[in-house]
Design an enzyme around this catalytic site. Sequence first.
Site, PDB file in Angstrom:
ATOM      1  CG  ASP A  26      30.159 -19.528 -42.853  1.00  0.00           C
ATOM      2  OD1 ASP A  26      30.909 -20.157 -42.091  1.00  0.00           O
ATOM      3  OD2 ASP A  26      29.813 -18.350 -42.658  1.00  0.00           O
ATOM      4  CG  ASP A  28      28.402 -17.998 -36.670  1.00  0.00           C
ATOM      5  OD1 ASP A  28      27.336 -18.089 -36.053  1.00  0.00           O
ATOM      6  OD2 ASP A  28      29.484 -18.426 -36.230  1.00  0.00           O
ATOM      7  CG  ASP A 225      28.639 -14.477 -43.813  1.00  0.00           C
ATOM      8  OD1 ASP A 225      29.240 -15.553 -43.646  1.00  0.00           O
ATOM      9  OD2 ASP A 225      28.617 -13.566 -42.966  1.00  0.00           O
TER      10      ASP A 225
END
Length: 342
Positions: A26, A28, A225
Amino acid sequence: MSRSVRTRPEGSGQALSEAYDTALLDLDGVVYAGGNAIAHAVESLATAREGGMRLAYVTNNALRTPDTVAGHLTELGIPTGAEDVITSAQAVARLISEQVPQGARVLVIGGEGLRVALRERGLVPVESADDDPAAVVQGFGGPDLPWGRFAEASYAVARGVPWFASNTDLTIPSGRGIAPGNGAAVEVVRIATGAEPQVAGKPLPPMHRETILRTGARRPLVVGDRLDTDIEGAFNGEVDSLLVLTGVTDGAQLLAAPPQHRPTYVDVDLRGMLGGQPDVVEAGGGFRCGGWTATAGTDRLELDGEGEALDGLRALCAVAWTAAGEGVCELDGGKALARLGL
């Protein structure tokens, strides 16, 4: 589909960058935040790549094209080609192309990333519900997307045109804080029409399929995250995952994770890819990791010992997830997390 319920983070005697052939990362909250590289990300990714691991960047943000994303990463010091970037725009364009004729018109509510992905699949982006579209696709259009675009989507969907969404993330991080994401925009059209879109992005299978088709990964590791997109996406794809604590997930959310949100591994940041992972073992009626032992009290999680805070969190996860089984842990872990500074 039957699968065992994860009751503790796993250990690994081998560096994760060696145990897995491809990292599906991922962006961001993992590689960058607010456009700037997260601490240790550039060096960790360089080391993993030099060791032979393929790096692929997987994003639910359909606004930017793969070329743009690759250029941004390269500017941050992470050499990246467009072929290394997989977006939800690409996943939804493939999904649409499997259901409408070649050359069909598609009403686009979003940005350039969607238009490029549709053209790649031989579809024709259009701007109006009156352009006789065969489908409507909605993706993140940025803060300047006019309100009238949602009305245009609503007109077409209300006429029975099939509706697709790149993803339904309700929020998106920005340099100023948390902003409404594509999921919030999708809700506008849903409220107006009462319809439901077909969704392609994480955590749903079309996005995972897109990453595997484009990378050829045989043993991928999802690195993210967010529990409800990255980790659940890995769960749905039946592959292993690494949660890093550089983004939106905190210790309390991790302890309360239901089975589909429990990562295989937990680490502070991307340096966790470069080494092994400690074992979490049963001990003293609870679980031990490193110098910490965690147990379940009457109404709260108990923690004893000292050492690396992350080891304490891993032990607490084992107690919480075991107590919860297929549900959500209701024991209070606040005091134990405070002791760890988490």
